[in-house]
Design an enzyme around this catalytic site. Sequence first.
Site, PDB file in Angstrom:
ATOM      1  N   HIS A 169       2.833  -4.027  -8.465  1.00 51.10           N
ATOM      2  CA  HIS A 169       3.250  -2.592  -8.344  1.00 51.10           C
ATOM      3  C   HIS A 169       3.549  -2.112  -7.052  1.00 51.10           C
ATOM      4  O   HIS A 169       3.186  -2.646  -6.039  1.00 51.10           O
ATOM      5  CB  HIS A 169       2.138  -1.632  -9.038  1.00 51.10           C
ATOM      6  CG  HIS A 169       2.419  -0.212  -9.613  1.00 51.10           C
ATOM      7  ND1 HIS A 169       3.024   0.711  -8.527  1.00 51.10           N
ATOM      8  CD2 HIS A 169       2.687   0.064 -10.689  1.00 51.10           C
ATOM      9  CE1 HIS A 169       3.413   1.722  -9.124  1.00 51.10           C
ATOM     10  NE2 HIS A 169       3.202   1.317 -10.542  1.00 51.10           N
TER      11      HIS A 169
ATOM     12  N   ARG B   6       6.883   9.441  -8.564  1.00 50.73           N
ATOM     13  CA  ARG B   6       8.514   9.089  -8.306  1.00 50.73           C
ATOM     14  C   ARG B   6       9.397   9.907  -9.710  1.00 50.73           C
ATOM     15  O   ARG B   6      10.399  10.021  -9.429  1.00 50.73           O
ATOM     16  CB  ARG B   6       8.715   7.495  -8.190  1.00 50.73           C
ATOM     17  CG  ARG B   6       8.105   7.139  -6.688  1.00 50.73           C
ATOM     18  CD  ARG B   6       8.357   5.713  -6.839  1.00 50.73           C
ATOM     19  NE  ARG B   6       7.297   4.889  -7.276  1.00 50.73           N
ATOM     20  CZ  ARG B   6       7.444   3.884  -8.001  1.00 50.73           C
ATOM     21  NH1 ARG B   6       8.721   3.407  -8.184  1.00 50.73           N
ATOM     22  NH2 ARG B   6       6.534   3.128  -8.781  1.00 50.73           N
TER      23      ARG B   6
END
Length: 581
Positions: free
Chosen positions: A247, A270
């Site tokens: 990740h 995000r």
Amino acid sequence: MAQTIVVGGGLAGLSAAHTLLERGANVLLLDKQGFMGGNSTKATSGINGAGTQTQQEQGIPDNSKIFFEDTKKSARDLARDDLIRVLTGRSGDAVNWLQDKFGLDLSKVSRLGGHSHPRTHRGDAQFPGMVITYAQMERLEDLAVSNPERVRIIKKARVTKLVKDQSGTVTGVEYLHNGKTESAEGPVILATGGYAADFTEDSLLKKYRPELWDLPTTNGDHCTGDGQKLAMAVGAHGIDLEKVQVHPTGLVDPNEPDAKVKFLAAEALRGVGGLLLDNTGKRFVDELQHRDYVTGKIWENKKYPIRLVLNGNASKDIEWHCKHYVGRGLMKRFENGDALAKEFGLPPSVLKKTFEDYNQSVRTQKDPFGKKFFQGEWKYDDFFHVAIMTPVLHYTMGGLEIDPESRVLDGSGKPISGLFAAGEVAGGVHGANRLGGSSLLGCVVFGRVSGDSAASYLLQSTGAIVQKAGGRLSALAGQLGAGSSSSPAAPTAAPAAAPGKAAMGSYTMAEVAKHNKKDDIWVVVDGQVLDVTSFLPDHPGGEKAIILYAGRDATEEFNMLHDPKVIPRYAPDAVIGRVKA
């Protein structure tokens, strides 16, 4: 009624257990941790669902076919169409089930990387993984008390062997509990999670991805590939074991930058518009691309540190996460652009140019990094939340090969009778790369599929009659369809101290502050003084989350994450008194 053995108390195991109960089967749940929940409680972005009631109410034109195509694109050449169809085709029903059966708030929907529509569901409060898992966990524990003949839960029980008969059918397990080897009979559902914290001597991580061995991880230390190893020892086939997801956004603690275990920065940060900036204050990637792509760009760019920056609008949209990260010392808030530029060590003109370039992309819908979805323009005169990011071991796409009915397959592609798998222990579901929001989904969907399949297997193999009305089953069905039967305990009700604990009494904060070490740790929550020394290893959020508040008042942080009944339910013996007025 014969029982099914569920190994693992995370969301996949819990979903399997509830489904088995709905089908009239009995459940024995074995979990090697002292506190169930697993990594599911750490999921921070939400759960995917296509064609859900929530999406329909918000006018989002999504469906399972579109979700299938998005998932297949992410899975690339390792796509298993049959498993993806199950995952995506049952996604809407899975989200609706959570809302209807457990009364969960999943009313907010966001778009994460790789998704063509907003479909990642969460509520307004707390981390969605924790909320979803706790709701199922508490309901199952209530049923274990009210219906002990139907539900048994044994914690700190480590399964050491799958038992097979002469025909090759899995007929039960052997497990260690309280230093003794015990056995249990019945078909088995494995829901033990992945191996992204497998740093053991027979590590699957080191065997299949040795180059990732030194990376930090977001996983709890229980994620050591137990289920994969147990099943492969009796002939199960492992698939895609080299596919380990890194990740891109693990949170770096400035006080412990080299810590092996990192807290994950939710992809939702995000999704609401956060930007990734390198040490020159510039963007270098489409923030909403697939996880492996963003990770690759971070490594390719090599301009560290990488910072995730949220403007005012993004911060408000995901306010709870920001407040939580700030409380843990993992994120900072800056009141204006000048303060942000100072944090970067750059002239204000650099960040102004970055924002202007981004705003041009928003206006023209043409981004040099290929971004297609925007959340509005940025202002320099704004407030910001900022955290330092690093790639982290996060999820293992590889695992046991299963069929669309969650049956574990052997090396010839045939089902191993009596053995099922759900959640991260199963491989092939996500192919080469998992989409954000699909981990919780995979747990719920295949947890339910495995529960259905195991109940059907019991019916066929034992001739048991699964009744859906009458007697205890009617009462059980009522409990399964209602809200949690446990009511919040009053925070002032402190139970008697456990043996070895300090006597019940009143303590000043100065006295509490003296107990600030790992082997002697007190915290204060809502005026209660807790000695959490012995509870430390069992805390699902890891030891660090408690140690951060050693000798201090942890009320605000605790109440952001937990329901009021957590202490009287799971750690009553920790309460030793109250803070003096």
